[in-house]
Motif scaffolding. Structure first.
Motif, PDB file in Angstrom:
ATOM      1  N   LEU A  86       0.851  -1.198   0.000  1.00 51.89           N
ATOM      2  CA  LEU A  86       0.000   0.000   0.000  1.00 51.89           C
ATOM      3  C   LEU A  86       0.883   1.244   0.000  1.00 51.89           C
ATOM      4  O   LEU A  86       1.824   1.341   0.794  1.00 51.89           O
ATOM      5  CB  LEU A  86      -0.897   0.010   1.235  1.00 51.89           C
ATOM      6  N   LEU A 186       1.012   6.257   2.763  1.00 54.04           N
ATOM      7  CA  LEU A 186       1.027   5.190   3.764  1.00 54.04           C
ATOM      8  C   LEU A 186       2.335   4.430   3.579  1.00 54.04           C
ATOM      9  O   LEU A 186       2.645   3.974   2.477  1.00 54.04           O
ATOM     10  CB  LEU A 186      -0.165   4.260   3.534  1.00 54.04           C
ATOM     11  N   GLN A 187       3.097   4.335   4.652  1.00 51.10           N
ATOM     12  CA  GLN A 187       4.386   3.670   4.544  1.00 51.10           C
ATOM     13  C   GLN A 187       4.529   2.617   5.620  1.00 51.10           C
ATOM     14  O   GLN A 187       4.087   2.814   6.754  1.00 51.10           O
ATOM     15  CB  GLN A 187       5.523   4.687   4.730  1.00 51.10           C
ATOM     16  N   GLN A 188       5.170   1.508   5.267  1.00 50.36           N
ATOM     17  CA  GLN A 188       5.528   0.494   6.246  1.00 50.36           C
ATOM     18  C   GLN A 188       7.005   0.729   6.572  1.00 50.36           C
ATOM     19  O   GLN A 188       7.861   0.586   5.697  1.00 50.36           O
ATOM     20  CB  GLN A 188       5.314  -0.899   5.652  1.00 50.36           C
ATOM     21  N   VAL A 189       7.262   1.151   7.808  1.00 50.83           N
ATOM     22  CA  VAL A 189       8.632   1.522   8.178  1.00 50.83           C
ATOM     23  C   VAL A 189       9.111   0.688   9.353  1.00 50.83           C
ATOM     24  O   VAL A 189       8.345   0.330  10.248  1.00 50.83           O
ATOM     25  CB  VAL A 189       8.726   3.028   8.545  1.00 50.83           C
ATOM     26  N   TRP A 190      10.412   0.385   9.343  1.00 48.08           N
ATOM     27  CA  TRP A 190      11.044  -0.304  10.465  1.00 48.08           C
ATOM     28  C   TRP A 190      11.369   0.721  11.541  1.00 48.08           C
ATOM     29  O   TRP A 190      11.946   1.765  11.239  1.00 48.08           O
ATOM     30  CB  TRP A 190      12.336  -0.983  10.013  1.00 48.08           C
TER      31      TRP A 190
END
Lengths: 213, 213
Positions: A86, A186-190
């Motif tokens: 996403l 929308l970001q998936q971040v560590w």
């Protein structure tokens, strides 16, 4: 879009958002941390989230030998693997044109059980997919652990990528409306690594994790 | 775990990670931006990512009337909906005990096509699920747009939540290894809103987006 694309893979809705290029499928597989595997038992569809890796044109799945998914996949029954990234919520001036920006791949294939060196390579690929450098640092599988694990390679027989990017597309007359429009990324971040409070918590953070710190 | 849990929902692997409580299923559905829907056509399983909402004990799906997923769902055929939230990569001292921290729900149900007011409520629910406050701000569906959209309510007939949290669990003898262990948190975060460079780009950011800015 080519007329050689089989019906199950051919996108019927908004086909200009589609790609059937292996490089696009591979890029999405390589970026996504997990996939969702679909399969059928009797009249019941199942969908199971699981981590994966890619080796060449195969998707590697692994897990406990007793897993329902892996036992089923080992039979060579048809599988579908969905991988979804996403990128943004697309806020149009009309509710109707709201959307997501995303990159997704849906893969049709069948599984085969890996053994011996190939199985070890599959285990390594899954580990390295999640965190490159980890395999050589952590303790490798014991014979017992190796035997308790199943590793399946799923052929990518057919695959479709679908994606959307860019700003909202509104009806011409709606551009004059005083409605805020645009993207909500929308970001998936560590996040920063959190050391286990167990013993040897004083071990230095390895180099391959320093980018995440 | 209760013996009344049907076989298709009962977790066979690591059952202490399971919950069958509606409140747990609802919380995961409410937090996840999208779900993956599994269904079967002939001998082929399909898995499609899509946005959703929850109304009571039903999952709302919507999209173009021509969509393969929605046409199939409207027939009342068995559906499986998987919703997955990733929280962290679990870095154990052994490769074998690597894992993810996550919260997931797998739902078994069947769909029914919504019409009239109930259909409009479903459309509103999907919009508000993605961004609360948006429905009353953006232009609502025209009659033509309303008619071009299908909205399906999927009953949550059975559901299983599975989750993992906390630090790695290693073999006793591995705690002495000089291997860094812990969690690498993974978060899905909204970035700052990006205004559409189209006309009326000077519209103020609405209050319901200010938390994201």
């Amino acid at each position: 879009m080519s007329s050689t694309i089989p019906d199950r893979s051919r996108l019927k809705r908004i086909p200009d958002r589609a790609s059937y290029e292996p490089a696009d499928v591979h890029a999405i597989l390589d970026e996504a941390p997990i996939c969702h595997v679909g399969f059928q038992v009797g009249s019941q569809p199942f969908v199971i989230p699981t981590i994966h890796a890619r080796m060449g044109n195969e998707v590697i799945l692994h897990g406990a030998k007793a897993s329902r998914l892996l036992k089923h996949a080992a039979t060579g029954a048809p599988l579908t693997i969905a991988v979804t990234l996403l990128d943004a919520l697309v806020l149009a001036r009309s509710v109707f044109h709201h959307s997501m920006n995303y990159r997704s791949a849906v893969i049709f294939g069948t599984g085969r059980l890996l053994e011996g060196d190939e199985k070890m390579e599959g285990m390594r690929a899954v580990s390295e997919h999640l965190l490159a450098g980890r395999w050589d640092d952590a303790r490798g599988p014991s014979k017992k652990e190796f035997n308790a694990t199943s590793v399946i390679a799923v052929s990518i027989d057919e695959a479709t990528c679908k994606s959307r990017s860019g700003p909202p597309g509104d009806e011409e007359e709606d551009y004059a409306l005083p409605v805020w429009a645009g993207l909500l990324p929308l970001q998936q971040v560590w996040g920063p690594p959190e050391a286990d409070p167990g013993r040897h918590a004083d071990v230095d953070l390895p180099d391959y994790l320093k980018d995440h710190a």
